[in-house]
Design an enzyme around this catalytic site. Structure first.
Site, short mmCIF file in Angstrom:
data_model
loop_
_atom_site.label_atom_id
_atom_site.label_comp_id
_atom_site.label_asym_id
_atom_site.label_seq_id
_atom_site.Cartn_x
_atom_site.Cartn_y
_atom_site.Cartn_z
N ALA A 67 0.86 -1.18 0.00
CA ALA A 67 0.00 0.00 0.00
C ALA A 67 0.89 1.23 0.00
O ALA A 67 2.03 1.17 0.46
CB ALA A 67 -0.87 -0.01 1.25
N GLY A 111 0.49 -5.15 0.50
CA GLY A 111 -0.65 -5.21 -0.42
C GLY A 111 -0.28 -5.79 -1.78
O GLY A 111 -1.14 -6.30 -2.49
N GLU A 114 -0.49 -9.38 -1.24
CA GLU A 114 -1.92 -9.71 -1.13
C GLU A 114 -2.59 -9.71 -2.50
O GLU A 114 -3.48 -10.51 -2.76
CB GLU A 114 -2.61 -8.73 -0.19
CG GLU A 114 -2.18 -8.94 1.25
CD GLU A 114 -2.70 -7.85 2.18
OE1 GLU A 114 -2.44 -6.67 1.90
OE2 GLU A 114 -3.35 -8.18 3.17
#
Ligand code: COA
Length: 260
Positions: A67, A111, A114
């Protein structure tokens, strides 16, 4: 075709390539990138020519380094919850009706990891590096890391990666089952496209049913999964692709699947 500021969208025959394009920020996912990624997938969902999607990061260094941490500063819990539960890129990839392949060319963190975990296949360069380093920021994975990583590699290893925030190399990620294969950096694109094109020749109907059925394994009881598998299997028998696949086999020729 829509235009995007934070990613590049390219169609190469039946394979679409999404390149997250913020190399100066290690392709970190900011709000705009997440929204554009979800919009690009929406565009590709409708495009019958496109049968497989590949996601990668621009530049030599990173797939996606997580992120965008700069956006975290001063952000409230409510806003962060909205960012994650709104039009989620992870959910969009997970529920996408066509196979999505992560082509992992460098740092695959937070992220980014992910997002790779949301994909159906992960192909990594030898230089790729993996981790869930959120713990170092005083937070935890929020894009599915605690759930998808655990389902993929088991609780022990997922716990280790998430609690330590350690970064592991591609070879280790492969031994954990986190990636499907590791190839030399120079071969990454060639190998990924070869696999993507091979999958793109299959029946889009059957690919869709297969993806849905496999995903049920970790989301349902065995009995429910087995029941749904039969339904999805039977649904394939309503497709022209099934008629074509069976006929082509009996006629000893290559099938031409149309996605109907
Ligand atoms: N969010 C925002 N910016 C990021 C970022 C992220 N997740 N990851 C890297 N960047 C930015 C850096 O701030 C730097 O920007 P600057 O040039 O304006 O200072 C640029 O990308 C290059 O990164 P840099 O740290 O200088 O490269 P490096 O090769 O020394 O280290 C990493 C690479 C990936 C190890 C390091 O950037 C890092 O740890 N990133 C954060 C990873 C993370 O914690 N992700 C989970 C977030 S929840």
């Amino acid at each position: 075709m829509a235009s995007y500021e934070t990613l590049l969208l390219e169609r190469r025959g039946r394979v679409a390539l999404i390149t997250i394009n913020r190399p100066q920020k290690m392709n970190a996912l900011n709000i705009q990138t997440r929204a554009e990624g979800a919009a690009a997938l929406e565009e590709l969902r409708e495009d019958e020519e496109v049968r497989v999607v590949v996601i990668t990061g621009a530049g030599e260094k990173a797939f996606i380094a997580g992120a965008d941490i700069a956006e975290f500063e001063g952000r409230t819990a409510i806003t962060q919850r909205d960012v994650m539960t709104g039009r989620s890129l992870f959910t969009a990839v997970d529920g996408f009706p066509k196979p999505v392949i992560a082509m992992i060319n460098g740092y695959c963190l937070g992220g980014g990891c992910e997002l790779a975990l949301s994909c159906d296949l992960r192909i990594a360069s030898e230089t790729a590096k993996f981790g869930q380093p959120e713990i170092n920021l005083g937070i935890i994975p929020g894009g599915g890391g605690t759930q998808r990583l655990t389902r993929l590699v088991g609780e022990g290893k997922a716990m280790e990666l998430i609690l330590t925030g350690d970064i592991v190399d591609a070879k280790t990620a492969h031994s954990l089952g986190l990636v499907n294969m590791v190839v030399p950096a120079a071969d990454l694109e060639g190998k990924t496209m070869e696999i993507a094109n091979r999958i793109a020749e299959k029946s889009p109907v059957a690919l869709r049913m297969a993806k849905e059925a496999v995903k049920l394994a970790s989301r349902s009881t065995l009995d429910e999964g087995l029941r749904r598998e039969i339904d999805l299997f039977a649904l394939c028998f309503s497709s022209e692709d099934k008629d074509e696949g069976v006929r082509a086999f009996l006629e000893k020729r290559k099938p031409e699947f149309k996605g109907r």
